[in-house]
Motif scaffolding. Structure first.
Motif, PDB file in Angstrom:
ATOM      1  N   GLU A   1       0.826  -1.193   0.000  1.00 49.12           N
ATOM      2  CA  GLU A   1       0.000   0.000   0.000  1.00 49.12           C
ATOM      3  C   GLU A   1       0.863   1.247   0.000  1.00 49.12           C
ATOM      4  O   GLU A   1       2.028   1.207   0.369  1.00 49.12           O
ATOM      5  N   VAL A   2       0.236   2.338  -0.442  1.00 47.29           N
ATOM      6  CA  VAL A   2       0.851   3.655  -0.437  1.00 47.29           C
ATOM      7  C   VAL A   2      -0.212   4.619   0.069  1.00 47.29           C
ATOM      8  O   VAL A   2      -1.351   4.607  -0.410  1.00 47.29           O
ATOM      9  N   GLU A   3       0.164   5.436   1.035  1.00 48.44           N
ATOM     10  CA  GLU A   3      -0.780   6.433   1.545  1.00 48.44           C
ATOM     11  C   GLU A   3      -0.989   7.520   0.507  1.00 48.44           C
ATOM     12  O   GLU A   3      -0.050   7.963  -0.143  1.00 48.44           O
ATOM     13  N   GLU A   4      -2.246   7.923   0.368  1.00 44.04           N
ATOM     14  CA  GLU A   4      -2.599   9.043  -0.492  1.00 44.04           C
ATOM     15  C   GLU A   4      -3.201  10.110   0.409  1.00 44.04           C
ATOM     16  O   GLU A   4      -2.990  10.080   1.615  1.00 44.04           O
ATOM     17  N   ASP A   5      -3.958  11.028  -0.155  1.00 38.52           N
ATOM     18  CA  ASP A   5      -4.618  12.032   0.678  1.00 38.52           C
ATOM     19  C   ASP A   5      -5.517  11.338   1.672  1.00 38.52           C
ATOM     20  O   ASP A   5      -6.388  10.558   1.288  1.00 38.52           O
TER      21      ASP A   5
END
Length: 109
Positions: free
Chosen positions: A54-58
């Protein structure tokens, strides 16, 4: 004496081309996807190459990526869309799966 033959060692170390899919989700939805992934990874543990990253977004959104051995294994991941290796994030976080494969895949990128 080892039960591994030369051929089985080569097969165990062989890189299998994984299929990737992605989905943008709310942070609170990650747990159910992780549980589904862990069930599948346990069922296909002999390959030890599947990953959930996963990658954090807004906030509160995440981009979630799953790798599987074939398209059939991705069918339970509803509304995920296929993506290429090139579309993967450069610096993701491993949620579940093979840490060795994760390091090889993303540290060499």
């Amino acid at each position: 004496m080892s039960h591994w033959t030369d051929k089985s060692k080569r097969l165990a170390n062989r890189r299998i081309a994984m299929i990737w899919a992605r989905k943008r989700i709310a942070d609170g939805d990650l747990r159910s996807i992780e549980l589904l992934f862990r069930e599948q990874a346990a069922a296909f543990a002999e390959h030890k190459q599947m990953m959930l990253i996963e990658v954090e977004e807004d906030w509160p959104m995440l981009a979630v990526f799953v790798s599987a051995l074939n398209e059939e294994l991705l069918s339970p991941f509803h509304e995920f869309s296929f993506c290429t290796r090139r579309e993967l994030p450069l610096v993701p976080t491993l949620v579940a799966g093979c840490r060795i494969r994760f390091c090889r895949t993303f540290e060499s990128a």
